[in-house]
Design a protein around this motif. Structure first.
Motif, PDB file in Angstrom:
ATOM      1  N   PRO A 159      -1.773  -8.901   6.233  1.00  0.00           N
ATOM      2  CA  PRO A 159      -2.935  -9.266   5.417  1.00  0.00           C
ATOM      3  C   PRO A 159      -2.775  -8.816   3.970  1.00  0.00           C
ATOM      4  O   PRO A 159      -2.208  -7.762   3.686  1.00  0.00           O
ATOM      5  N   LEU A 160      -3.309  -9.625   3.055  1.00  0.00           N
ATOM      6  CA  LEU A 160      -3.157  -9.339   1.635  1.00  0.00           C
ATOM      7  C   LEU A 160      -3.800  -8.005   1.256  1.00  0.00           C
ATOM      8  O   LEU A 160      -3.276  -7.270   0.413  1.00  0.00           O
ATOM      9  N   GLU A 161      -4.949  -7.675   1.895  1.00  0.00           N
ATOM     10  CA  GLU A 161      -5.612  -6.417   1.558  1.00  0.00           C
ATOM     11  C   GLU A 161      -4.757  -5.207   1.976  1.00  0.00           C
ATOM     12  O   GLU A 161      -4.736  -4.182   1.284  1.00  0.00           O
ATOM     13  N   ASP A 162      -4.048  -5.348   3.099  1.00  0.00           N
ATOM     14  CA  ASP A 162      -3.144  -4.273   3.521  1.00  0.00           C
ATOM     15  C   ASP A 162      -1.958  -4.155   2.577  1.00  0.00           C
ATOM     16  O   ASP A 162      -1.519  -3.050   2.240  1.00  0.00           O
ATOM     17  N   MET A 163      -1.427  -5.282   2.168  1.00  0.00           N
ATOM     18  CA  MET A 163      -0.312  -5.267   1.212  1.00  0.00           C
ATOM     19  C   MET A 163      -0.736  -4.606  -0.092  1.00  0.00           C
ATOM     20  O   MET A 163       0.014  -3.820  -0.686  1.00  0.00           O
ATOM     21  N   ALA A 164      -1.962  -4.920  -0.528  1.00  0.00           N
ATOM     22  CA  ALA A 164      -2.458  -4.329  -1.773  1.00  0.00           C
ATOM     23  C   ALA A 164      -2.609  -2.821  -1.639  1.00  0.00           C
ATOM     24  O   ALA A 164      -2.260  -2.057  -2.556  1.00  0.00           O
ATOM     25  N   LEU A 165      -3.139  -2.364  -0.491  1.00  0.00           N
ATOM     26  CA  LEU A 165      -3.330  -0.927  -0.277  1.00  0.00           C
ATOM     27  C   LEU A 165      -1.990  -0.200  -0.217  1.00  0.00           C
ATOM     28  O   LEU A 165      -1.828   0.867  -0.826  1.00  0.00           O
ATOM     29  N   LEU A 166      -1.021  -0.747   0.511  1.00  0.00           N
ATOM     30  CA  LEU A 166       0.299  -0.112   0.600  1.00  0.00           C
ATOM     31  C   LEU A 166       0.996  -0.101  -0.759  1.00  0.00           C
ATOM     32  O   LEU A 166       1.668   0.876  -1.108  1.00  0.00           O
ATOM     33  N   THR A 167       0.810  -1.176  -1.515  1.00  0.00           N
ATOM     34  CA  THR A 167       1.397  -1.227  -2.861  1.00  0.00           C
ATOM     35  C   THR A 167       0.780  -0.158  -3.756  1.00  0.00           C
ATOM     36  O   THR A 167       1.485   0.510  -4.529  1.00  0.00           O
TER      37      THR A 167
END
Length: 332
Positions: A159-167
């Motif tokens: 999910p994009l929100e997970d990618m954003a958080l990990l980034t």
């Protein structure tokens, strides 16, 4: 296809090393390596999930013993590499740490150690343990080897929100650790923030499998690039030294597992896998195949890696004062 642990990293390391031995013009930017090391830090931190918290009480003694295990195995390993293999103090220190091929190679090289010897020591340790243990368990417990599980989801399924958080964890963790002058900031900072958000339950995601694979290829290639002009005789000597170090670690792991088994009553097989000097994914898979507690094994390996990555560089800074800030050993 040959099933080996850390195939992307070890495969690229071996391939680039062969190219270096053939005197091909190989090089890899340090900045690219640093970015990929950040990805590995996020991956390590993602192993800390809320599911392990209720079980920590039952595992308290064995988990706390990991600190003693790291100290004992590290001290004996340093003595072995320093006195019997004639390695320099920095190289001996990071070669002796019981875990972390990429982490100890990166940190050891940054501190002035010979990253070629360090990487060969850890790569050979992992290969030896992973390729030996299944056969031993097959004899003891009728273990049937299975295919290793992949790490992370495909990029299109994260999910994009997970990618954003990990980034965000990757970027913020790196710059915070860098600002605080924490050793190996590219690994430690992102790993700590990643562990925090995963324990808080904000995400359950790992970095995408493609990105993890690329990170391992880049780090492996960076290691291989250090072998330009290095002879086969050097590699042979390093492997001989690494074999002795691996035997020492395996013996210490067996001892700790036997003592804890008698004190706590926990499964000896699970304890041995929890303390075995192999990879997290591979040891967890063997535990799962044996109907042992794979979470128990995985948690111990995650904690061991965390202890080593966070504490080893800090302890090295203290010991460095006793050694009188030795010169770089890269050219040894």
């Amino acid at each position: 296809m040959i099933a080996i642990p850390l195939p992307w990293m070890i495969g690229s390391m071996v391939t680039v090393t062969v190219g270096a031995m053939l005197k091909l013009p190989l090089a890899l930017p340090n900045r690219l390596r640093s970015v990929m090391v950040v990805v590995l830090g996020i991956m390590l931190g993602s192993g800390f999930t809320p599911a392990i918290l209720p079980q920590l009480g039952d595992w308290a003694l064995s988990l706390s013993t990991l600190v003693l295990y790291v100290i004992v195995s590290g001290a004996i390993g340093i003595w072995y590499f320093r006195k019997l293999c004639d390695y320099g103090p920095i190289t001996s220190y990071f070669s002796a740490m019981p875990g972390g091929l990429s982490e100890m190679t990166v940190v050891g090289g940054e501190m002035g150690g010979d990253s070629r010897k360090i990487s060969l020591t850890h790569a050979w340790r992992i290969l030896t343990v992973i390729m030996t243990l299944p056969f031993l368990f097959q004899l003891w417990l009728a273990y049937d080897p299975a295919t290793r599980p992949s790490v992370g989801l495909p990029m299109t399924e994260v999910p994009l929100e997970d990618m954003a958080l990990l980034t965000a964890c990757a970027v913020a963790g790196y710059f915070i650790a860098k600002g605080l002058r924490i050793p190996a900031a590219a690994i430690v900072g992102p790993m700590i923030l990643s562990a925090a958000v995963h324990l808080a339950g904000w995400t359950t995601a790992n970095p995408p499998s493609e990105l993890i694979a690329v990170a391992q290829v880049v780090v492996g290639a960076a290691i291989g690039c250090r072998f330009v002009g290095i002879s086969l005789a050097f590699i042979g000597r390093s492997i001989v030294a690494a074999t002795g170090g691996t035997v020492i670690l395996a013996a210490i792991s067996l001892l700790f597992a036997w003592v804890l088994h008698n004190v706590t009553g926990l499964s000896f097989a699970a304890l041995f896998l929890a303390f075995a000097p192999g990879g997290l994914a591979e040891m967890s898979l063997i535990a799962l195949s044996l109907s042992l507690d794979s979470a128990f094994v995985a948690t111990h390996h995650i904690v061991r890696i965390f202890i080593i990555v966070v504490c080893a560089p800090l302890l090295f800074k203290i010991l460095q004062q006793l050694w009188g800030d030795p010169r770089s050993e890269q050219a040894e």
